[in-house]
Design an enzyme around this catalytic site. Structure first.
Site, short mmCIF file in Angstrom:
data_model
loop_
_atom_site.label_atom_id
_atom_site.label_comp_id
_atom_site.label_asym_id
_atom_site.label_seq_id
_atom_site.Cartn_x
_atom_site.Cartn_y
_atom_site.Cartn_z
N ASP A 39 0.94 -1.22 0.02
CA ASP A 39 -0.09 0.12 -0.06
C ASP A 39 0.96 1.17 -0.12
OD1 ASP A 39 -2.04 -1.59 0.29
OD2 ASP A 39 -2.75 -1.02 2.31
N ARG A 90 -0.59 -0.57 -8.80
CA ARG A 90 -1.82 -0.58 -8.53
C ARG A 90 -2.19 1.13 -8.56
NH1 ARG A 90 -3.09 -0.90 -2.45
NH2 ARG A 90 -2.58 -2.94 -2.63
N ALA A 115 -5.81 8.29 -0.83
CA ALA A 115 -6.80 8.34 0.21
C ALA A 115 -6.47 9.37 1.31
CB ALA A 115 -6.93 7.08 0.72
#
Ligand SMILES: Cc1cc2nc3c(=O)[nH]c(=O)nc-3n(C[C@H](O)[C@H](O)[C@H](O)COP(=O)(O)OP(=O)(O)OC[C@H]3O[C@@H](n4cnc5c(N)ncnc54)[C@H](O)[C@@H]3O)c2cc1C
Length: 322
Positions: free
Chosen positions: A131, A181, A186
């Site tokens: 991530d 990805r 966010a």
């Protein structure tokens, strides 16, 4: 925007999140976005998704840890996730967060744990994804990603379209033939490093989607288009068609419980779809962030609480959000 910011702010308050956490699993509303509190529950949810032809990416919820012991425990947990996925023959991978692996303590220590996870995954014939967290960690994450990918060759990385730097980062990673990805991003980032308006974020997302898909046509990347925005999905599909890119050269990714209608549509159109499956006891801040992205989701929580008191249909929590 005010409501969004308010919910986002609440998500950072431990007293609030603890109080929600006590009720969330009991009343069921958290299950919409969180596969459960244990690995077994996440595996069960993943088996259902895989039986429908989806791939999964298991994510053990939690963020910054402050001791090496805690980071090692997280590392052991990630390895158990890989072993369980392998034993159950699940298609997909795990997503790791470097701040859970001690990035705040030491970059080299974190790198060694990330490498250990990637090496175990590789031995089991599996992959991992990293991530991308707040901008304070971007440089360190890229650096660790590059060394792990160079050594093990089975790692993917999230890149945030809202950061001005992302195009350069994507180009810098090309020699590693990475899985990228692409996400909108966010976190709340200042305007000197990230575009702010939805219009500008969407424009950046489309531009980087094209860059990645064109790169994929030349064998440089495996792009994962991670968005629930039908316009981003549509743009990627149109670009893949223009480039005559076969569906096994890229994929779509979406989050467990979000836009299940779009997930079905994308999959039915013959695309690869990987679902990000979060689980764990520390689910509340994650759950609140999902609420802040779409305050209409709060309605959902209210309905399930009302249902529990007998005033509404029992299965209100299973309604699609959008
Ligand atoms: C698989 C995956 C992995 C991710 N990993 C990372 C990461 O590593 N780092 C990072 O910074 N970000 C990550 N994100 C989050 C991402 O950055 C965005 O914050 C998030 O995906 C919302 O953006 P969007 O592209 O869906 O578009 P938006 O413009 O935010 O939303 C488009 C539409 O999607 C639907 N939607 C979006 N969110 C919700 C919701 N919570 N509930 C219901 N409907 C919703 C709505 O219909 C909305 O109109 C990830 C996202 C995905 C899908």
């Amino acid at each position: 925007m005010l409501i969004r910011n308010f919910i986002f702010w609440l998500s950072t308050k431990r007293r609030v999140t603890n109080s929600i956490a006590r009720r969330g699993m009991k009343y069921g509303f958290a299950r919409r976005f969180v596969a459960g509190e244990t690995l077994e529950e996440a595996i069960t949810a993943s088996q259902e998704l895989c039986a429908q032809g989806r791939r999964v990416s298991l994510n053990h919820l939690g963020e910054n840890v402050s001791t090496e012991t805690a980071a090692r425990e997280v590392c052991g947990g990630y390895i158990r996730m890989l072993e369980e996925m392998h034993a159950k023959n699940l298609k997909g991978n795990i997503s790791i967060k470097l701040t859970q692996l001690g990035l705040d303590i030491s970059k080299d220590f974190c790198r060694s744990l990330a490498r250990e996870i990637a090496a175990r995954a590789s031995a089991l014939g599996l992959t991992i994804e990293m991530d991308m967290e707040g901008s304070a960690y971007t440089d360190a994450t890229l650096d660790i990603y590059e060394s792990v990918q160079r050594e093990c060759g089975n790692a993917g990385l999230a890149i945030q379209a809202y950061l001005y730097r992302s195009e350069k980062d994507i180009l810098r990673l090309a020699p590693l033939k990475p899985k990228i990805r692409l996400v909108k991003g966010a976190y709340r980032e200042p305007k000197n490093i990230a575009v702010q308006s939805k219009k500008d974020v969407d424009a950046a997302y489309k531009r980087l989607t094209t860059l990645l898909l064109e790169g994929a046509a030349q064998g440089a990347y495996f792009p994962a288009i991670a968005s629930h925005d039908p316009f981003m999905v549509g743009h990627a599909q149109a670009e893949a068609a223009r480039l005559k890119l076969p569906p096994d050269r890229y994929e779509f990714q979406m989050i467990y419980g979000i836009r299940r209608d779009l997930q079905n549509e994308v999959f039915a159109a013959g695309n690869g779809l990987q679902v990000y499956v979060p689980f764990g006891t520390d689910w509340c801040p994650y759950f609140m962030r999902r609420l802040s992205e779409r305050p209409a989701n709060c309605w959902f929580v209210l309905r399930s609480l009302i249902a529990e008191s007998g005033a509404a249909p029992k299965h209100a929590t299973n309604q699609p959000a959008a």
